[in-house]
Write a protein that holds these residues in place. Structure first.
Motif, PDB file in Angstrom:
ATOM      1  N   SER A 236       0.693  -1.260   0.024  1.00  0.00           N
ATOM      2  CA  SER A 236      -0.319   0.109  -0.027  1.00  0.00           C
ATOM      3  C   SER A 236       0.689   1.404  -0.316  1.00  0.00           C
ATOM      4  CB  SER A 236      -0.797   0.415   0.918  1.00  0.00           C
ATOM      5  OG  SER A 236      -0.594  -0.028   2.396  1.00  0.00           O
TER       6      SER A 236
ATOM      7  N   ILE B 118      -8.722  -3.800  -3.913  1.00  0.00           N
ATOM      8  CA  ILE B 118      -8.161  -3.625  -2.198  1.00  0.00           C
ATOM      9  C   ILE B 118      -8.277  -4.651  -2.652  1.00  0.00           C
ATOM     10  CG2 ILE B 118      -8.699  -3.271  -0.302  1.00  0.00           C
ATOM     11  CD1 ILE B 118      -8.793  -0.748  -0.590  1.00  0.00           C
TER      12      ILE B 118
ATOM     13  N   GLN C 161      -5.475  -5.519   9.101  1.00  0.00           N
ATOM     14  CA  GLN C 161      -6.005  -4.248   8.506  1.00  0.00           C
ATOM     15  C   GLN C 161      -6.603  -4.223   7.096  1.00  0.00           C
ATOM     16  OE1 GLN C 161      -2.166  -1.964   7.319  1.00  0.00           O
ATOM     17  NE2 GLN C 161      -2.084  -1.043   9.263  1.00  0.00           N
TER      18      GLN C 161
ATOM     19  N   CYS D 204     -11.046  -2.737   6.065  1.00  0.00           N
ATOM     20  CA  CYS D 204     -11.331  -2.456   4.764  1.00  0.00           C
ATOM     21  C   CYS D 204     -12.378  -3.149   3.942  1.00  0.00           C
ATOM     22  CB  CYS D 204     -10.342  -2.919   3.337  1.00  0.00           C
ATOM     23  SG  CYS D 204      -9.153  -1.467   3.479  1.00  0.00           S
ATOM     24  N   HIS D 205     -12.684  -4.646   4.877  1.00  0.00           N
ATOM     25  CA  HIS D 205     -13.977  -4.987   4.870  1.00  0.00           C
ATOM     26  C   HIS D 205     -15.188  -5.440   6.015  1.00  0.00           C
ATOM     27  CE1 HIS D 205     -12.569  -5.997   0.534  1.00  0.00           C
ATOM     28  NE2 HIS D 205     -11.405  -5.995   1.235  1.00  0.00           N
TER      29      HIS D 205
ATOM     30  N   GLY E 152     -13.096  -1.887  -0.705  1.00  0.00           N
ATOM     31  CA  GLY E 152     -13.580  -1.640   0.616  1.00  0.00           C
ATOM     32  C   GLY E 152     -13.797  -0.690   1.402  1.00  0.00           C
ATOM     33  N   GLU E 153     -13.976  -0.306   2.274  1.00  0.00           N
ATOM     34  CA  GLU E 153     -15.086   0.532   3.610  1.00  0.00           C
ATOM     35  C   GLU E 153     -13.566   0.991   3.952  1.00  0.00           C
ATOM     36  OE1 GLU E 153     -19.691   0.427   1.910  1.00  0.00           O
ATOM     37  OE2 GLU E 153     -18.097  -0.851   3.334  1.00  0.00           O
TER      38      GLU E 153
ATOM     39  N   ALA F 286      -9.182   1.923   3.607  1.00  0.00           N
ATOM     40  CA  ALA F 286      -9.751   2.048   1.974  1.00  0.00           C
ATOM     41  C   ALA F 286      -9.070   3.119   1.639  1.00  0.00           C
ATOM     42  CB  ALA F 286     -10.600   1.049   1.781  1.00  0.00           C
TER      43      ALA F 286
END
Length: 357
Positions: A242, A264, A293, A297-298, A313-314, A318
């Protein structure tokens, strides 16, 4: 974790059970001891190529967030061994494990060129881009032997049909002459996957893929020959690659890429178990951090199957990744992009030659 326990040259470190099977296969200690005494290898490490004979080759994609409508795969399974590959789960449909079997038992569709030709010659077919490698890489090592992808490209050229290619292998340059001809008619786009600028990361994340230098050189060679290239920074994995988004985008731009894309990482199906086992063996010092991590994201899970959210992702991590990709596009790819493929040439060529009347 003892480094010797890591299976070198492969991504997955185990074969997880096939969810469709009632029974599972287990290698017991007494069997291993027997093999040791007899001087036998209990695990066949060599890649096997198995011919299969499907009735069709072109698939309609129903997922609304994939970015393609039709795809085809000359091979099932992939020797590249990318640990994160979403396609691993499809190997279960063929009766194999999505773990090591996915990398070592490669199903070869030798009839693919003929099936493709029959499909695009149908009177009812209206030309639309067909993407090679919607699932597994069409330029994986098996292609050096079988040349199925090359034969399919020759079909696309013969019938002036638009085609997209997704790959992470420099072997694509073997077919540069065909790609240049397709590009003359605006019938080809290439998406080259580059997930890191670090060879150390590449070797453990994607053990049997082309080096980063060769991939960047491939981007330059293709673009120098007017073949449009999109670089896929996919997947972005928090705390593994990342931090490389901006330098990777810069390198792609400097080598002539017209655009970049990203996803992602999402560890759907059996991949969650395979990835977790892998990272605990290869990166034990940061395994928990990376896994947490990804979960961030999920929504607290390693995977999110919701269309629209699953690939972007959220959450804060993300969001940071998305903002970095947006910044990269503004900085390195402003006012450029991939061309729209030509779907108007194919119709007159369905009989193999241009109609005169």
């Amino acid at each position: 974790m003892n480094p010797k326990s890591v299976l070198k040259g492969r991504g997955a470190q185990l074969n997880v059970p096939n969810r469709f099977f009632e029974f599972s296969h287990e290698i017991r200690d007494d069997f291993l001891e027997f093999c040791n005494k007899e001087g036998e290898n209990p695990d066949k490490k060599k890649t096997q190529y198995l011919e299969v004979f499907p009735k069709t080759i072109v698939n309609k994609i129903k997922s609304p967030d994939v970015g393609m409508m039709y795809s085809m795969n000359a091979y099932q399974g992939c020797e590249h061994g990318c640990i994160y590959c979403y396609a691993r789960n499809t190997h279960e449909y063929w009766g194999y494990s999505p773990g090591l079997d996915f990398e070592r038992r490669i199903l070869v569709k030798k009839d693919a060129p003929k099936l493709l030709e029959d499909f695009i010659k149908k009177k009812s077919w209206k030309a639309y881009p067909i993407v090679m490698s919607g699932n597994t890489d069409c330029y994986q090592p098996a292609e050096q032997i079988y040349k199925i992808t090359k034969q399919c490209l020759e079909v696309f050229l013969k019938y002036k049909h638009p085609v997209g290619i997704i790959t992470k292998n420099a072997l694509i340059l073997r077919d540069l002459d065909i790609l240049k001809e397709l590009a003359k008619y605006n019938l080809i786009i290439v998406s080259l996957s580059i997930t890191s600028l670090s060879e150390k990361t590449r070797r453990i994340l994607e053990p049997r893929t082309a080096t980063i230098k060769r991939r960047l050189d491939t981007v330059k060679t293709l673009t120098d020959n007017n073949v449009p290239v999109n670089v896929m920074m996919a997947p972005i994995i928090p705390s593994i690659n990342s931090h490389e988004i901006l330098p990777l985008a810069k390198a792609a731009s400097e080598n002539g890429a017209s655009s970049i894309g990203h996803t992602i990482v999402r560890l759907n199906g059996a991949i969650g178990e395979i990835f977790t086992d892998w990272i605990e063996k290869t990166m034990p010092d940061r395994a928990n951090k990376v896994l947490h991590q990804i979960e961030n994201c999920h929504g607290g899970n390693l995977n999110d199957s919701r269309y629209g959210a699953r690939m972007r992702g959220e959450g804060k991590i993300a969001e940071q990744i998305t903002n970095l990709v947006r910044l990269a596009r503004q900085r390195y790819f402003k006012d450029i992009g991939m061309p729209k493929l030509n779907c108007d040439l194919h119709e007159p060529y369905k009989n193999g030659q241009l109609k005169l009347f």
